[in-house]
Design a protein around this motif. Sequence first.
Motif, PDB file in Angstrom:
ATOM      1  N   LEU A  17      53.169  40.111  40.250  1.00  0.00           N
ATOM      2  CA  LEU A  17      52.448  41.031  39.377  1.00  0.00           C
ATOM      3  C   LEU A  17      52.414  40.520  37.942  1.00  0.00           C
ATOM      4  N   LYS A  18      53.512  39.961  37.468  1.00  0.00           N
ATOM      5  CA  LYS A  18      53.510  39.393  36.116  1.00  0.00           C
ATOM      6  C   LYS A  18      52.540  38.221  36.012  1.00  0.00           C
ATOM      7  N   LEU A  19      52.464  37.403  37.047  1.00  0.00           N
ATOM      8  CA  LEU A  19      51.474  36.322  37.055  1.00  0.00           C
ATOM      9  C   LEU A  19      50.060  36.895  36.951  1.00  0.00           C
TER      10      LEU A  19
ATOM     11  N   THR B 159      41.064  43.671  33.516  1.00  0.00           N
ATOM     12  CA  THR B 159      41.782  44.886  33.117  1.00  0.00           C
ATOM     13  C   THR B 159      42.390  45.703  34.253  1.00  0.00           C
ATOM     14  N   TYR B 160      42.069  45.399  35.508  1.00  0.00           N
ATOM     15  CA  TYR B 160      42.604  46.258  36.573  1.00  0.00           C
ATOM     16  C   TYR B 160      42.969  45.426  37.793  1.00  0.00           C
ATOM     17  N   PHE B 161      43.622  46.111  38.755  1.00  0.00           N
ATOM     18  CA  PHE B 161      44.120  45.473  39.971  1.00  0.00           C
ATOM     19  C   PHE B 161      43.674  46.292  41.177  1.00  0.00           C
TER      20      PHE B 161
ATOM     21  N   VAL C 171      43.959  40.971  43.546  1.00  0.00           N
ATOM     22  CA  VAL C 171      43.956  41.813  44.739  1.00  0.00           C
ATOM     23  C   VAL C 171      45.269  41.572  45.472  1.00  0.00           C
ATOM     24  N   PHE C 172      46.003  42.648  45.745  1.00  0.00           N
ATOM     25  CA  PHE C 172      47.294  42.563  46.442  1.00  0.00           C
ATOM     26  C   PHE C 172      47.141  43.137  47.852  1.00  0.00           C
TER      27      PHE C 172
ATOM     28  N   ALA D 117      39.133  36.821  40.659  1.00  0.00           N
ATOM     29  CA  ALA D 117      40.385  37.564  40.817  1.00  0.00           C
ATOM     30  C   ALA D 117      41.360  36.740  41.650  1.00  0.00           C
ATOM     31  N   LEU D 118      42.654  36.893  41.381  1.00  0.00           N
ATOM     32  CA  LEU D 118      43.665  36.241  42.193  1.00  0.00           C
ATOM     33  C   LEU D 118      43.844  36.989  43.508  1.00  0.00           C
ATOM     34  N   LEU D 119      43.977  36.250  44.600  1.00  0.00           N
ATOM     35  CA  LEU D 119      44.308  36.858  45.879  1.00  0.00           C
ATOM     36  C   LEU D 119      45.807  36.690  46.102  1.00  0.00           C
ATOM     37  N   VAL D 120      46.527  37.811  46.063  1.00  0.00           N
ATOM     38  CA  VAL D 120      47.983  37.818  46.206  1.00  0.00           C
ATOM     39  C   VAL D 120      48.321  38.386  47.583  1.00  0.00           C
TER      40      VAL D 120
END
Length: 400
Positions: free
Chosen positions: A119-121, A132-134, A190-191, A221-224
């Motif tokens: 999340l910090k990444l 600005t959002y997740f 995106v988690f 967006a990052l895919l987590v």
Amino acid sequence: MTGQGASAGSLQQRFEASFMPTYGVPPVVPVRGEGCHVWDADGARYLDLIAGIAVSSLGHAHPALVEAVTRQVGAIAHTSNLFVNEPEVLLAERLLGLLKAPARVFMANSGAEANECALKLAIRHGKTTGRTYFVAAENGFHGRTLGALSLTGKPSIRDQFGPFPLDIRFVPYGDPDALKQAVTEDCAAVFLEPTQGEAGVVPPPAGYFAAAREVCDATGALLVLDEIQSAIGRTGHWFAHQHDGIIPDVLTLAKGLGGGLPIGACVGFGDAGTIFAKGDHGSTFGGNPVSSAAALAVLDTIERDDLLDHVRTIGARLAAGIDTVGHPLLARVRGRGLWLAAVLTSDAAPAVQAAAQRAGFLVNAVQPDAIRIAPPLVITAEQADSFVEALPAILTEASG
């Protein structure tokens, strides 16, 4: 009683008097384990089909794990992040080799901590790119710490600790159209879980993660991917996302990696692996040499004993066996490998868990209508069959 230890009832009373009431009083007091069996403080034996919530990959007292931990604790047990220790370096290198993609690793102690790192990444990625959002999934579970909890789509455990400082938008799990609508160029990350564990072992529909990868590529967006439960062979691949042939931007690991020792890892692929600068994150116990040595023993044993193939074979056998149990309380079985859920026709999971315990099997009522089955990866065909054979009587008792 076993040995000179206290009885189960005595330990449960002392537990209740000493601990915060977050878990209630657990019904079993294991004191010893061997392979896939555990014995409680009163000498009762159980077939362990939950493995410490998908943690005890090699079962209990596995010689490779005992030897690795004993050897390492006899050499040096802790160094902190002020120094380098060889087991953590070997473990990071081994994980990167299994992932087969350029990446960097951060070592932590648990799944929640691995997700906090992720999340910090993602926050840093958002700040540097103006996002600005997740986005996360409804019914997803990422941990109990405040950052991980903010991403957890379970109102029953989330809402009482809000409001949260981050803008998290939840979408239905497995719905690619909802994901495409939710993820724009203002989304930082995106988690997702490759299979939703705490929701009841819910696998994704075919093509869902390819669609997630596509939408993240299109928007930046990052895919987590949270593989706290699903990785390290649990589904028959080293990592569950390998079923879908994709590579995430960030991957989180824990549970089965240490085989019973506390460890977590956050892996950043490509540019995501270099988002942090010196001092941006840390962990006193992360990369602990004893836990790292345990994890190396787990990985070595899975590879040496061809446990990935074993998981696929025994998992399919166990699922097929459960599926053929014709009982009014059993609806179906779902999951992958040795990570399954027996889905019930009513909210009788607690009663099934209790009946299974009385019959000598440890399972988990993960949802009111779902029993989670996640045995050690070394479970034998005979042990799996013994549960299938006992299941009709367990379900009948739970129905009474």
